[in-house]
Scaffold this motif. Sequence first.
Motif, PDB file in Angstrom:
ATOM      1  N   LEU A  54     -22.622  55.060  15.931  1.00 29.44           N
ATOM      2  CA  LEU A  54     -23.409  55.554  14.808  1.00 29.44           C
ATOM      3  C   LEU A  54     -23.780  54.425  13.857  1.00 29.44           C
ATOM      4  O   LEU A  54     -24.894  54.384  13.329  1.00 29.44           O
ATOM      5  N   CYS A  55     -22.858  53.506  13.641  1.00 24.40           N
ATOM      6  CA  CYS A  55     -23.123  52.383  12.735  1.00 24.40           C
ATOM      7  C   CYS A  55     -24.258  51.506  13.278  1.00 24.40           C
ATOM      8  O   CYS A  55     -25.123  51.051  12.516  1.00 24.40           O
ATOM      9  N   VAL A  56     -24.262  51.275  14.589  1.00 31.92           N
ATOM     10  CA  VAL A  56     -25.343  50.485  15.190  1.00 31.92           C
ATOM     11  C   VAL A  56     -26.669  51.232  15.074  1.00 31.92           C
ATOM     12  O   VAL A  56     -27.712  50.641  14.753  1.00 31.92           O
ATOM     13  N   MET A  57     -26.649  52.533  15.330  1.00 26.05           N
ATOM     14  CA  MET A  57     -27.862  53.332  15.173  1.00 26.05           C
ATOM     15  C   MET A  57     -28.385  53.270  13.748  1.00 26.05           C
ATOM     16  O   MET A  57     -29.599  53.203  13.514  1.00 26.05           O
ATOM     17  N   ASP A  58     -27.475  53.303  12.781  1.00 25.64           N
ATOM     18  CA  ASP A  58     -27.880  53.232  11.382  1.00 25.64           C
ATOM     19  C   ASP A  58     -28.580  51.916  11.075  1.00 25.64           C
ATOM     20  O   ASP A  58     -29.574  51.890  10.333  1.00 25.64           O
ATOM     21  N   LEU A  59     -28.074  50.821  11.623  1.00 22.46           N
ATOM     22  CA  LEU A  59     -28.701  49.521  11.384  1.00 22.46           C
ATOM     23  C   LEU A  59     -30.129  49.494  11.930  1.00 22.46           C
ATOM     24  O   LEU A  59     -31.046  48.962  11.290  1.00 22.46           O
ATOM     25  N   ILE A  60     -30.320  50.078  13.123  1.00 18.22           N
ATOM     26  CA  ILE A  60     -31.666  50.141  13.701  1.00 18.22           C
ATOM     27  C   ILE A  60     -32.570  51.004  12.834  1.00 18.22           C
ATOM     28  O   ILE A  60     -33.724  50.668  12.559  1.00 18.22           O
ATOM     29  N   GLY A  61     -32.042  52.148  12.395  1.00 16.30           N
ATOM     30  CA  GLY A  61     -32.826  53.043  11.550  1.00 16.30           C
ATOM     31  C   GLY A  61     -33.184  52.422  10.213  1.00 16.30           C
ATOM     32  O   GLY A  61     -34.288  52.620   9.692  1.00 16.30           O
ATOM     33  N   LEU A  62     -32.245  51.662   9.637  1.00 14.36           N
ATOM     34  CA  LEU A  62     -32.519  50.994   8.360  1.00 14.36           C
ATOM     35  C   LEU A  62     -33.696  50.035   8.481  1.00 14.36           C
ATOM     36  O   LEU A  62     -34.518  49.920   7.566  1.00 14.36           O
ATOM     37  N   TRP A  63     -33.770  49.339   9.609  1.00 10.80           N
ATOM     38  CA  TRP A  63     -34.885  48.420   9.815  1.00 10.80           C
ATOM     39  C   TRP A  63     -36.184  49.185  10.049  1.00 10.80           C
ATOM     40  O   TRP A  63     -37.235  48.859   9.499  1.00 10.80           O
ATOM     41  N   GLY A  64     -36.112  50.244  10.847  1.00  7.43           N
ATOM     42  CA  GLY A  64     -37.311  51.001  11.187  1.00  7.43           C
ATOM     43  C   GLY A  64     -37.925  51.725   9.999  1.00  7.43           C
ATOM     44  O   GLY A  64     -39.143  51.900   9.936  1.00  7.43           O
ATOM     45  N   PHE A  65     -37.084  52.149   9.026  1.00  9.69           N
ATOM     46  CA  PHE A  65     -37.580  52.895   7.858  1.00  9.69           C
ATOM     47  C   PHE A  65     -37.331  52.117   6.559  1.00  9.69           C
ATOM     48  O   PHE A  65     -37.172  52.712   5.502  1.00  9.69           O
ATOM     49  N   ARG A  66     -37.316  50.797   6.650  1.00  6.94           N
ATOM     50  CA  ARG A  66     -37.031  49.962   5.492  1.00  6.94           C
ATOM     51  C   ARG A  66     -38.038  50.226   4.367  1.00  6.94           C
ATOM     52  O   ARG A  66     -39.239  50.356   4.601  1.00  6.94           O
ATOM     53  N   GLY A  67     -37.518  50.310   3.155  1.00  5.72           N
ATOM     54  CA  GLY A  67     -38.366  50.523   1.987  1.00  5.72           C
ATOM     55  C   GLY A  67     -38.772  51.955   1.760  1.00  5.72           C
ATOM     56  O   GLY A  67     -39.425  52.261   0.751  1.00  5.72           O
ATOM     57  N   GLN A  68     -38.398  52.865   2.649  1.00  4.24           N
ATOM     58  CA  GLN A  68     -38.784  54.277   2.528  1.00  4.24           C
ATOM     59  C   GLN A  68     -37.548  55.099   2.141  1.00  4.24           C
ATOM     60  O   GLN A  68     -36.757  55.479   2.999  1.00  4.24           O
ATOM     61  N   TYR A  69     -37.373  55.372   0.874  1.00  2.00           N
ATOM     62  CA  TYR A  69     -36.221  56.159   0.431  1.00  2.00           C
ATOM     63  C   TYR A  69     -36.458  56.676  -0.978  1.00  2.00           C
ATOM     64  O   TYR A  69     -37.319  56.181  -1.704  1.00  2.00           O
TER      65      TYR A  69
END
Length: 252
Positions: A54-69
């Motif tokens: 899950l932690c690795v998936m989160d890192l990928i997701g953070l990059w893919g949706f960076r700046g969107q929050y």
Amino acid sequence: MIVDPLFYLVAIPAVLIVGISKGGMGGGLGMVAVPIMSLAIPPFQAAAIMLPILCVMDLIGLWGFRGQYDRNNLRILLPAAVLGILLGALSFSYLTEQHIKLMIGLIATLFTLNYAWQKLHRKPEKITQADTVKGSFWGTLAGFTSFSVHAGGPPMNIYMLPQKLDKTLFVGTTIIFFAVVNFTKLIPYLWLGLFDSTNLMTSLALLIFAPIGVYFGMYLHKRVNDFWFYMACYGLLFVTGVKLISESLFSV
């Protein structure tokens, strides 16, 4: 590492499903991994194996949706989630997995049934905003339930979905939230001795499927409009709620 073929028969699809969910489909299926993997191994071992993935998936997701929050929601939710994780760690020896599943399953199911009833009677849907009291409650509950069975999705969705955020903003906010939650959980998991060599090596073996699932979720996210996105989120919330109730009442 685990060598039982039955385990990988259920674990590989579970990891892919969670990756798709975390990659942009609202996280509604993120909680199914532990129940699916529990068909072959004990639930808490399944939770320990999933956490590094899950932690690795989160890192990928953070990059893919960076700046969107959404900054206001995260400011309310994150401190509450850390408190929930602490409560989960302290009550680890007292609350069973069945107790937690039943509690969160009932909340998720009743919430979605109420939503369906309002739609059926054509009542206007009330759009909410970030709220300190509500956000603190649901954030704490999300952190608490996420600690034991990675089931923080329903409390998070119950709080976030009525705000009707843009779908990319919604997903980006949930990705940051669960990234902080999952990396924070590493500390009590280590403290409780849940990361032995067998679990860590099994996590490593499954890790290759994490980016495959996440990137496929991102692909789907760009091709699903807002209406169907939210319909899918509410539907997944209901399905996971019913599944958690059934697991808590009929597990042996």
